[in-house]
Design an enzyme around this catalytic site. Sequence first.
Site, mmCIF file in Angstrom:
data_model
loop_
_atom_site.group_PDB
_atom_site.id
_atom_site.type_symbol
_atom_site.label_atom_id
_atom_site.label_comp_id
_atom_site.label_asym_id
_atom_site.label_seq_id
_atom_site.Cartn_x
_atom_site.Cartn_y
_atom_site.Cartn_z
ATOM 1 N N ASP A 20 96.630 -7.519 27.263
ATOM 2 C CA ASP A 20 95.362 -7.620 27.885
ATOM 3 C C ASP A 20 94.468 -6.324 27.458
ATOM 4 O O ASP A 20 95.156 -5.661 26.330
ATOM 5 C CB ASP A 20 95.498 -7.407 29.681
ATOM 6 N N CYS A 66 96.073 -2.876 26.723
ATOM 7 C CA CYS A 66 97.310 -2.760 25.911
ATOM 8 C C CYS A 66 97.611 -1.369 25.148
ATOM 9 O O CYS A 66 98.670 -0.814 25.073
ATOM 10 C CB CYS A 66 97.601 -3.897 24.891
ATOM 11 N N HIS A 111 95.673 -6.415 19.444
ATOM 12 C CA HIS A 111 96.728 -6.494 20.429
ATOM 13 C C HIS A 111 97.832 -5.538 19.914
ATOM 14 O O HIS A 111 98.343 -5.558 18.447
ATOM 15 C CB HIS A 111 97.287 -7.960 20.587
#
Length: 320
Positions: A97, A100, A312
């Site tokens: 999300d 992170c 990410h």
Amino acid sequence: MLQAVKGQFALTMTLLATALWYCRQLYTYIAHLLKWWSRYLQRKFTNNQGVSAEADLLGYCAKEWKEETEQAKHMRKAYEELFWRHHVKYVRQVRGDNYCVLRAVLFQIFSQGIPLPSWTKTTDVLKLPEKLLYSQGCNWIQQYSFGSEQYTGSNTLGKLRRCIETLRSQWMEVSSIKDPYERGNLCNALFADESMEHKLYEAIKFIMLYQVIEVYECLNNKQECIPSFFNQLFVRDTSLDPLSYMMNHLNAIGERRGLDQVELFLLGYSLEVKITVYRLCKFNSAVSQESYTDVYQRDWPEVFLLTEDDRHYHIPIIRM
């Protein structure tokens, strides 16, 4: 008389056998129920885990990039380079999300037992919201957003104080544990509690804002000894001052975006850690490995991030 005794004995044995059968059935049912409940809790805990257990790096790569596309081939080569040249043997996957980066950095700080930043020894972090609002005239911090909560108005100071208190107490508790195994178990529990996590990350966001305000005031007072990355932050049209930085960047972290490159510097500066990132999307380029810290901060503890797309991030584990 003997016949009556035999009949009574037979009846007793029948009742005993029946009772044993029911006990066996009850035991089987309870065992089945406990097994089902254990599996349910395990699935629930695993699904809620913010940071997964260590996984073999090359095994993870083979699973994620098994196609024969050019991108998959590029990633396999990057992972092999990471394994052999940089000694990254394992990886911890981080929930994907917009928190992170904060999750990956804070998990490493907690799991390594890194103490609170040195600046907190001379600053009462619990009073920072009131200090900024009443002493430094930053009444605009009441427009601070807590992830998906876009506006809390008069409740802002109270919520900020509770978030900061949660971060401070949990950080002190974890860093006081000397046994790595016990500390790891506590970290796993903390990062499986999503509500707790969000309080920790919102506190870190506010600490980042506090540092921006402090440095901005130093610049206005013509003080020169500030980290160079702040010049990059304040030169942007969207973050010319702390208010615009909060409104245009910080408030969106956790809800609509993660951290950008200059904010990695700010995060490391605020928490007093060196952040080194392996950027696999930039494999074989000059920026495939970057350290987000100024030169004079080399004595700070180091944490590592791994990213395939600059959005990410996972946690790489180095083993020599």
